[in-house]
Design an enzyme around this catalytic site. Structure first.
Site, mmCIF file in Angstrom:
data_model
loop_
_atom_site.group_PDB
_atom_site.id
_atom_site.type_symbol
_atom_site.label_atom_id
_atom_site.label_comp_id
_atom_site.label_asym_id
_atom_site.label_seq_id
_atom_site.Cartn_x
_atom_site.Cartn_y
_atom_site.Cartn_z
ATOM 1 N N THR A 188 0.638 -1.136 -0.475
ATOM 2 C CA THR A 188 -0.122 -0.234 0.324
ATOM 3 C C THR A 188 1.885 1.436 0.060
ATOM 4 O O THR A 188 2.067 1.617 0.429
ATOM 5 C CB THR A 188 -0.726 -0.166 1.232
ATOM 6 O OG1 THR A 188 -0.975 1.291 1.548
ATOM 7 C CG2 THR A 188 0.036 -0.050 2.556
ATOM 8 N N GLU A 334 -4.598 -2.838 5.473
ATOM 9 C CA GLU A 334 -3.644 -2.912 6.466
ATOM 10 C C GLU A 334 -4.829 -3.399 7.141
ATOM 11 O O GLU A 334 -4.776 -4.374 8.428
ATOM 12 C CB GLU A 334 -3.622 -2.225 7.117
ATOM 13 C CG GLU A 334 -2.517 -1.127 6.705
ATOM 14 C CD GLU A 334 -2.162 0.421 6.083
ATOM 15 O OE1 GLU A 334 -3.302 0.140 4.829
ATOM 16 O OE2 GLU A 334 -1.687 0.878 6.081
ATOM 17 N N LYS A 439 -7.871 22.979 8.817
ATOM 18 C CA LYS A 439 -8.112 23.121 9.455
ATOM 19 C C LYS A 439 -7.940 25.577 9.800
ATOM 20 O O LYS A 439 -7.264 25.655 9.224
ATOM 21 C CB LYS A 439 -7.213 23.590 10.828
ATOM 22 C CG LYS A 439 -7.538 23.261 12.123
ATOM 23 C CD LYS A 439 -6.061 22.997 13.188
ATOM 24 C CE LYS A 439 -6.668 22.652 14.594
ATOM 25 N NZ LYS A 439 -5.847 22.021 15.874
ATOM 26 N N TRP A 444 -11.743 22.317 12.802
ATOM 27 C CA TRP A 444 -12.428 21.735 11.778
ATOM 28 C C TRP A 444 -12.732 22.359 10.771
ATOM 29 O O TRP A 444 -14.251 22.496 11.329
ATOM 30 C CB TRP A 444 -12.007 20.272 12.018
ATOM 31 C CG TRP A 444 -10.599 19.770 13.000
ATOM 32 C CD1 TRP A 444 -11.261 18.906 14.220
ATOM 33 C CD2 TRP A 444 -9.167 19.855 12.965
ATOM 34 N NE1 TRP A 444 -10.331 18.918 14.731
ATOM 35 C CE2 TRP A 444 -9.016 19.371 14.041
ATOM 36 C CE3 TRP A 444 -8.108 19.828 11.864
ATOM 37 C CZ2 TRP A 444 -7.601 18.951 14.098
ATOM 38 C CZ3 TRP A 444 -7.193 19.685 11.946
ATOM 39 C CH2 TRP A 444 -6.719 18.824 13.457
HETATM 40 P P1 AMP Z 1 -6.488 1.761 0.727
HETATM 41 O O1 AMP Z 1 -5.357 1.058 1.602
HETATM 42 O O2 AMP Z 1 -5.857 1.811 -0.793
HETATM 43 O O3 AMP Z 1 -7.839 0.425 0.716
HETATM 44 O O4 AMP Z 1 -7.027 3.237 1.608
HETATM 45 C C1 AMP Z 1 -7.839 2.926 2.124
HETATM 46 C C2 AMP Z 1 -8.131 4.556 3.198
HETATM 47 O O5 AMP Z 1 -9.466 4.867 2.097
HETATM 48 C C3 AMP Z 1 -8.451 4.464 4.070
HETATM 49 O O6 AMP Z 1 -8.005 4.870 4.923
HETATM 50 C C4 AMP Z 1 -9.459 5.989 3.638
HETATM 51 O O7 AMP Z 1 -8.902 7.156 4.000
HETATM 52 C C5 AMP Z 1 -10.382 5.146 2.735
HETATM 53 N N1 AMP Z 1 -11.182 5.073 2.592
HETATM 54 C C6 AMP Z 1 -11.681 3.564 2.617
HETATM 55 N N2 AMP Z 1 -13.005 3.931 2.489
HETATM 56 C C7 AMP Z 1 -13.551 4.802 3.111
HETATM 57 C C8 AMP Z 1 -14.726 5.111 2.833
HETATM 58 N N3 AMP Z 1 -16.348 4.005 2.883
HETATM 59 N N4 AMP Z 1 -15.172 6.725 2.995
HETATM 60 C C9 AMP Z 1 -14.417 7.452 3.404
HETATM 61 N N5 AMP Z 1 -12.464 7.097 3.445
HETATM 62 C C10 AMP Z 1 -11.967 5.949 2.738
#
Ligand code: AMP
Length: 546
Positions: A188, A334, A439, A444
């Site tokens: 990742t 993860e 911010k 926020w």
């Molecule tokens: P990845 O490891 O590439 O799948 O990215 C994971 C990240 O995607 C998470 O830590 C979030 O920031 C974002 N993410 C995944 N699902 C969602 C969701 N339903 N809403 C908002 N962010 C999401």
């Protein structure tokens, strides 16, 4: 007489992918795997027949010298042969490393060398992408081409079908595996530094797959036909292939045909009940279906969307106009990846119901979650207080492969980098990525919420909100917006749209009307690129409001 208080259950029965393989062979009669082919037709094979090819693959891997613990990489789209690798490689005790075919050259070289991949299985359609990099791979002993296409200049390339042919018929003597040994590896791209490897164990995949069968999760069953659009190189396609194989669902694979038109055709023809993909693809599909009323997507009664925040309007439009139900899930590489799922209690589809559908959902059983504020203090679940999400559970990473990143882990909890509030019902609502927060004057502003509200405007196709440095307020929101073709909406109209929906001080004083929002290799808005353009002064279409 001493009473025996433990050891009377088969607690040593290993949770390994060999169970999934055996179920496919013995229990999934009539379940099929369908792949969309280059000429628009499909191939079909039933699960028991598929396991015979997996047995051949297992023998072929042994013939190639693959041993337990070796990393075997795939460079492939979603198709039958990739699925065979999904099951075959871990079942012989090796580790399937799914390479993201959209990564930059340097990142691919880094992760192949970091993982020390021994063999790479590559789709013939992707040979031209891999070929120029082969010289930089230090550990690869074999390239295996999947399909009849040109092998290009890949050194000593072997042919998948020939290997299977040579491997011959008959069962394979699969080794006894420890459920804690590694089965799959996925890198990742972190916020900083090189990509990080997440090593899934047989146990973590088995438990995560079981969770995909939970009714309050994706609820996969024998009755489902699962269209896996999310790439198999993105966090195991969110567990849909393994979960579907465990449940005995039919699996439908679109290969590399991820455009709205071929997908709509595949959905109409194959009638999937469940499809998993990022909002961008659902968005494209919605626009296509709106423009082509003859398209029938209504078989999708249980679609799964995640990867980034899913706009409420997108879900509502699909439901109202096309009879398609999309449920939101949240997670990350993860976390295997599914950690929460938004399934409110059924009942009246009123505003409160849609508020819950638009959240990221409740933690799945076995996933524990807490919010930690900037001072390291746990914040209450009151729907208002925000903090970084930390999670723990049997399918959550405890560390990275060959990398110390102690900052990501907090006494057994994974720090996710996502900022959220959790309400009294346990529904998580993400307000931002830690690195994306805005911010303004010490308060926020949620970029996710602004994006959601903007994308509920009928003329806004995509919206990504970033922080713009500001002398007075430190930061102010800048809204990058893609308008529907032919739209004459302007900044003032968008402000009027936002005014009743957000606090006054959240209203942006600047927009950038862009042709496209840049995307990451897994299809998410790439705000890093937008921030870079802003800093360089190359962000197009900027309109400042006085
Ligand atoms: P990845 O490891 O590439 O799948 O990215 C994971 C990240 O995607 C998470 O830590 C979030 O920031 C974002 N993410 C995944 N699902 C969602 C969701 N339903 N809403 C908002 N962010 C999401």
């Amino acid at each position: 007489m001493t009473q025996m208080l433990q050891g009377l259950m088969q607690d040593d029965f290993p949770l390994t992918l060999n169970h999934i393989r055996r179920r496919m062979r013995d229990c999934n009669h009539g379940s099929e795997l369908v792949t969309l082919l280059d000429d628009g037709s499909v191939s079909r094979i039933e699960h028991p027949e598929l396991t015979k090819r997996i047995d051949r693959l297992a023998r072929a891997l042994a013939a190639l010298g693959v041993e337990q613990g070796d990393r075997v990489a795939s460079f492939a789209w979603n198709n039958q042969r990739h699925f065979e690798l999904y099951v075959g490689v871990p079942c012989v005790g090796a580790v399937l490393h799914t390479l993201n075919v959209r990564l930059f050259a340097e990142q691919l070289t880094y992760i192949v060398n970091h993982a020390e991949d021994k063999v790479i299985f590559v789709d013939d359609s992707l040979v031209p992408v891999l070929e120029p990099l082969a010289g930089s791979f230090e550990s690869v002993e074999h390239y295996v081409i999947m399909g009849d296409g040109d092998a290009g200049g890949l050194p000593g390339a072997l042919r998948y079908e020939e290997l299977l042919e040579d491997a011959g018929d008959g069962s394979f003597d699969y080794p006894e595996l420890d459920e804690r040994q590694a089965a799959a590896l996925c890198y990742t791209s972190g916020t900083t530094g090189n990509p990080k490897g997440v090593l899934y164990s047989h146990r973590s995949i088995s438990l995560h797959s079981s969770a995909t069968l939970m009714a309050d999760g994706s609820g996969l069953s024998r009755a489902d036909r699962v269209l896996s659009v999310v790439p198999m190189f993105h966090a195991n396609a969110w567990g849909l292939p393994y979960g579907g194989a465990l449940a005995g669902s039919d699996l439908i694979m679109p290969d590399r045909f991820l455009g709205a038109e071929p997908l709509a055709g595949l959905i109409a023809a194959e009638r999937p009940t469940l499809m998993g993909c990022v909002p961008t693809i659902f968005n494209d599909l919605l626009r296509y279906a709106d423009a082509h009323p003859e398209v029938d997507l209504s078989s999708l009664t249980n679609a799964a969307c995640g990867g980034s925040a899913v706009p409420r309007q997108l879900m509502k439009d699909f439901e109202e106009r096309h009879d398609v139900r999309i449920f939101q899930a949240w997670g990350m590489t993860e976390t295997s990846p599914v950690a929460t799922y938004a399934r409110p209690r059924e009942g009246e589809h009123d505003d409160a119901y849609w508020d819950d559908r638009a959240k990221q959902g409740r933690p799945l059983p076995w996933v524990e979650l807490r919010l930690i504020d900037g001072n390291g203090v746990e914040v209450p679940w009151d729907g208002i207080s925000t903090g970084e999400i930390e999670v723990r559970g049997p399918w959550i990473a405890a560390g990275y492969f060959r990398e110390d990143d102690e900052d990501k882990f907090d006494s057994g909890w994974l720090r996710t980098g996502d900022i959220a509030a959790v309400d009294e019902k346990g529904f998580v609502q993400i307000t931002d990525r830690a690195k994306d927060v805005i911010k303004s004057g010490g308060e926020w502003i949620s970029s996710v919420e602004l994006e959601n509200e903007l994308m509920s405007h009928p003329d806004v196709v995509e919206a990504a909100v970033i922080a713009k440095p500001d002398e007075r307020w430190a930061e102010r929101p800048l809204c990058c917006v893609v308008l529907r073709e032919g739209s004459d909406a302007d900044a003032a109209a968008l402000i009027e749209h936002l005014r009743p929906k957000v606090a006054k001080w959240w209203l942006p004083d600047e927009f950038a009307f862009v042709a496209e929002i840049p995307k990451t290799s897994v299809g998410k808005f790439d705000k890093k690129v937008l921030r870079g353009r802003l800093a360089e002064g190359t962000l197009e279409g900027r309109v400042q409001l006085s």
